[in-house]
Motif scaffolding. Structure first.
Motif, PDB file in Angstrom:
ATOM      1  N   TYR A  18     -10.254  13.441  41.152  1.00 31.67           N
ATOM      2  CA  TYR A  18      -9.985  12.697  42.002  1.00 31.67           C
ATOM      3  C   TYR A  18      -9.527  14.067  42.864  1.00 31.67           C
ATOM      4  CZ  TYR A  18     -10.784   9.124  39.215  1.00 31.67           C
ATOM      5  OH  TYR A  18     -11.129   7.942  38.104  1.00 31.67           O
ATOM      6  N   ARG A  21      -7.198  17.832  41.641  1.00 31.64           N
ATOM      7  CA  ARG A  21      -7.178  16.890  40.803  1.00 31.64           C
ATOM      8  C   ARG A  21      -7.523  16.768  39.758  1.00 31.64           C
ATOM      9  NH1 ARG A  21      -3.379  12.960  38.253  1.00 31.64           N
ATOM     10  NH2 ARG A  21      -3.999  11.379  39.743  1.00 31.64           N
ATOM     11  N   PRO A  42      -0.013   8.539  27.289  1.00 35.01           N
ATOM     12  CA  PRO A  42       0.770   8.828  28.427  1.00 35.01           C
ATOM     13  C   PRO A  42      -0.468   7.755  29.394  1.00 35.01           C
ATOM     14  CG  PRO A  42       0.564  10.798  28.242  1.00 35.01           C
ATOM     15  CD  PRO A  42      -0.083  10.123  27.251  1.00 35.01           C
ATOM     16  N   ASN A  43       0.740   7.519  30.023  1.00 35.37           N
ATOM     17  CA  ASN A  43       0.355   6.261  31.172  1.00 35.37           C
ATOM     18  C   ASN A  43      -0.541   7.528  32.472  1.00 35.37           C
ATOM     19  OD1 ASN A  43       3.116   4.198  31.770  1.00 35.37           O
ATOM     20  ND2 ASN A  43       0.881   4.023  31.652  1.00 35.37           N
ATOM     21  N   GLY A  44      -1.709   7.177  32.696  1.00 34.75           N
ATOM     22  CA  GLY A  44      -2.192   8.484  34.015  1.00 34.75           C
ATOM     23  C   GLY A  44      -3.008   9.038  33.104  1.00 34.75           C
ATOM     24  N   GLY A  46      -5.700   9.290  31.951  1.00 40.47           N
ATOM     25  CA  GLY A  46      -7.824   9.587  31.965  1.00 40.47           C
ATOM     26  C   GLY A  46      -7.904   8.139  31.245  1.00 40.47           C
ATOM     27  N   THR A  48      -8.625   4.493  30.691  1.00 41.20           N
ATOM     28  CA  THR A  48      -9.115   3.994  31.942  1.00 41.20           C
ATOM     29  C   THR A  48     -10.566   4.641  32.512  1.00 41.20           C
ATOM     30  OG1 THR A  48      -7.104   2.594  32.620  1.00 41.20           O
ATOM     31  CG2 THR A  48      -9.740   2.186  34.329  1.00 41.20           C
ATOM     32  N   THR A  49     -10.232   5.564  33.372  1.00 41.93           N
ATOM     33  CA  THR A  49     -10.967   6.573  33.581  1.00 41.93           C
ATOM     34  C   THR A  49     -12.554   7.243  32.581  1.00 41.93           C
ATOM     35  OG1 THR A  49      -9.786   7.854  35.340  1.00 41.93           O
ATOM     36  CG2 THR A  49     -11.936   9.029  34.633  1.00 41.93           C
ATOM     37  N   GLN A  86      -8.455  -3.629  31.797  1.00 47.68           N
ATOM     38  CA  GLN A  86      -7.391  -4.161  32.338  1.00 47.68           C
ATOM     39  C   GLN A  86      -7.539  -5.960  32.438  1.00 47.68           C
ATOM     40  OE1 GLN A  86      -5.578  -0.710  33.117  1.00 47.68           O
ATOM     41  NE2 GLN A  86      -4.038  -1.761  32.783  1.00 47.68           N
TER      42      GLN A  86
HETATM   43  N1  LIG Z   1      -9.970   6.150  42.343  1.00 49.12           N
HETATM   44  C1  LIG Z   1      -8.941   6.863  41.896  1.00 49.12           C
HETATM   45  N2  LIG Z   1      -8.843   7.445  43.627  1.00 49.12           N
HETATM   46  C2  LIG Z   1      -7.686   8.663  43.273  1.00 49.12           C
HETATM   47  N3  LIG Z   1      -7.253   8.942  42.008  1.00 49.12           N
HETATM   48  C3  LIG Z   1      -7.171   8.198  41.317  1.00 49.12           C
HETATM   49  C4  LIG Z   1      -8.285   6.923  41.334  1.00 49.12           C
HETATM   50  N4  LIG Z   1      -8.651   6.192  40.187  1.00 49.12           N
HETATM   51  C5  LIG Z   1      -6.503   6.591  39.473  1.00 49.12           C
HETATM   52  N5  LIG Z   1      -6.588   7.969  39.962  1.00 49.12           N
HETATM   53  C6  LIG Z   1      -5.576   8.818  38.976  1.00 49.12           C
HETATM   54  O1  LIG Z   1      -5.860   9.487  38.006  1.00 49.12           O
HETATM   55  C7  LIG Z   1      -5.154   9.158  37.000  1.00 49.12           C
HETATM   56  C8  LIG Z   1      -5.826   8.854  35.419  1.00 49.12           C
HETATM   57  O2  LIG Z   1      -5.860   6.906  35.660  1.00 49.12           O
HETATM   58  P1  LIG Z   1      -6.290   6.020  34.482  1.00 49.12           P
HETATM   59  O3  LIG Z   1      -6.036   4.824  34.848  1.00 49.12           O
HETATM   60  O4  LIG Z   1      -7.717   6.527  34.325  1.00 49.12           O
HETATM   61  O5  LIG Z   1      -5.337   5.994  33.318  1.00 49.12           O
HETATM   62  P2  LIG Z   1      -4.731   5.525  32.034  1.00 49.12           P
HETATM   63  O6  LIG Z   1      -4.657   6.373  30.828  1.00 49.12           O
HETATM   64  O7  LIG Z   1      -5.806   4.307  31.986  1.00 49.12           O
HETATM   65  O8  LIG Z   1      -3.024   4.473  32.406  1.00 49.12           O
HETATM   66  P3  LIG Z   1      -2.450   4.020  31.776  1.00 49.12           P
HETATM   67  O9  LIG Z   1      -2.123   4.064  30.451  1.00 49.12           O
HETATM   68  O10 LIG Z   1      -1.197   3.433  33.013  1.00 49.12           O
HETATM   69  O11 LIG Z   1      -3.792   2.384  32.498  1.00 49.12           O
HETATM   70  C9  LIG Z   1      -4.277   8.878  37.260  1.00 49.12           C
HETATM   71  O12 LIG Z   1      -3.113   9.518  37.984  1.00 49.12           O
HETATM   72  C10 LIG Z   1      -4.130   7.915  38.390  1.00 49.12           C
HETATM   73  O13 LIG Z   1      -3.201   7.714  39.603  1.00 49.12           O
END
Ligand SMILES: Nc1ncnc2c1ncn2[C@@H]1O[C@H](COP(=O)(O)OP(=O)(O)OP(=O)(O)O)[C@@H](O)[C@H]1O
Length: 313
Positions: A18, A21, A42-44, A46, A48-49, A86
């Motif tokens: 993104y 980063r 951990p949170n963030g 990736g 969900t991505t 989610q």
């Molecule tokens: N559309 C977007 N634009 C910019 N950054 C994004 C976007 N979507 C996600 N991010 C960033 O990408 C990183 C990964 O997000 P993601 O939601 O994939 O993590 P996650 O492992 O599912 O987290 P969680 O356990 O908190 O649900 C996070 O730092 C988030 O802020």
């Protein structure tokens, strides 16, 4: 089982950034068909991505994902995938029956008997408005819609987080029953580390942008040992780690006044003052989450030939 022995998902060098980063980098693994795979991190990290890329809802910045051999996001792959995000995508003003009817209208391969049976088994009234349901009932309806599409791969983003332990157990049992009977592959993200071993037979762990663990749960557990010894019997070794660990891949060490413990991938016999035991899945996952810089472990049946990954040792 229609896809037994096949690969449900193959991910090669997958990355997403993104702006500047990178949140996911060079993820490479294979998920055999018919498995229930936990995706932790951990949170963030990736998670969900990654699920969104596999579901075809987000573009990868590097690499590729294939679903049963078809490029993620293409028509053929999307027909075989159901994704439950989610925030459950349900219309609160619809009744449960109307929700299932919409599912039938939108999906050519819809299985009404399955979807309705899944809802009824959870004692969810078909004439109730979705907005009036409890969190657990809503999860059941959302899962029914996902399963009713007759997918071969179900992607679930933290499906169980808001359920109480009893409802969670019932929902998991119902879900696992359906997926086992139909040979469906499941990839589900979860923070419920203590419950993973009752849910999953496969595991992916992502941290700090990279894949740290991939493989069969049994295999992952079998290549690790928890070593423990009374702290006053453990001298410090030349590398600053507790002595006697030099021949092993050390994932994490922990000590207090009484005991020193280490989670290792043994590189030879364990001896001396150390007692060795098999770890639980929770112990392995927590150690890799704690020490996200430890050497990754990609076990043989997750290994994608020709792409740089480290094989279990
Ligand atoms: N559309 C977007 N634009 C910019 N950054 C994004 C976007 N979507 C996600 N991010 C960033 O990408 C990183 C990964 O997000 P993601 O939601 O994939 O993590 P996650 O492992 O599912 O987290 P969680 O356990 O908190 O649900 C996070 O730092 C988030 O802020």
């Amino acid at each position: 089982m229609r896809d037994k022995g096949r690969t449900a998902l193959e991910v090669r060098g997958l990355g997403r950034r993104y702006g500047r980063r990178w949140v996911l980098r060079e993820a490479t693994f294979r998920l055999p068909a018919g498995r229930v795979c936990g995706l932790v991190g951990p949170n963030g990290a990736g998670k969900t991505t990654m699920l969104e890329i596999i579901a075809g809802l987000r573009e990868a910045s590097a690499g590729e994902a294939r679903v049963f051999g078809e490029p993620a996001g293409g028509v053929a792959a999307r027909q075989r995938v159901a994704f439950l995000p989610q925030e459950k995508p349900l219309f609160t003003r619809f009744t449960v029956a109307e929700t299932l009817r919409l599912g039938r209208e939108l999906n050519p391969h819809w299985d009404q008997e399955l979807a309705e049976g899944f809802v009824r088994a959870g004692s969810v009234p078909l004439d109730a408005k979705v907005g009036r349901l409890s969190g657990g009932q809503r999860t059941r309806v959302a899962l029914a819609v996902a399963l009713g599409k007759r997918p071969d791969l179900v992607l679930l983003d933290e499906p169980l987080a808001d359920l109480d332990p009893l409802v969670r157990r019932q929902t998991v049992a119902a879900l696992l029953g359906e997926v086992a009977e139909r040979g469906i592959t499941v990839l589900l993200s979860s923070h419920l580390v203590a419950e993973l071993d009752t849910l999953c037979d496969y595991l992916l762990l992502v941290a700090e942008g990279g894949l740290r663990l991939a493989g069969d749960v049994d295999e992952i557990i079998s290549v690790h040992r928890v070593l423990s010894a009374p702290t006053d019997r453990v001298p410090t070794g030349p590398d600053g780690l507790p002595a006697g660990l030099e021949h092993h891949t050390v994932v994490e060490t922990h000590d207090d006044q009484r005991y020193t413990t280490a989670l290792v991938r043994p590189g030879g016999p364990v001896g001396g003052f150390w007692d060795a035991a098999a770890p639980t899945l929770e112990e392995v996952v927590l150690a890799y989450l704690e020490q996200s810089s430890s050497a990754p472990l990609i076990s043989p049946n997750s290994y994608v030939p020709g792409v740089g990954s480290e094989v279990a040792k």
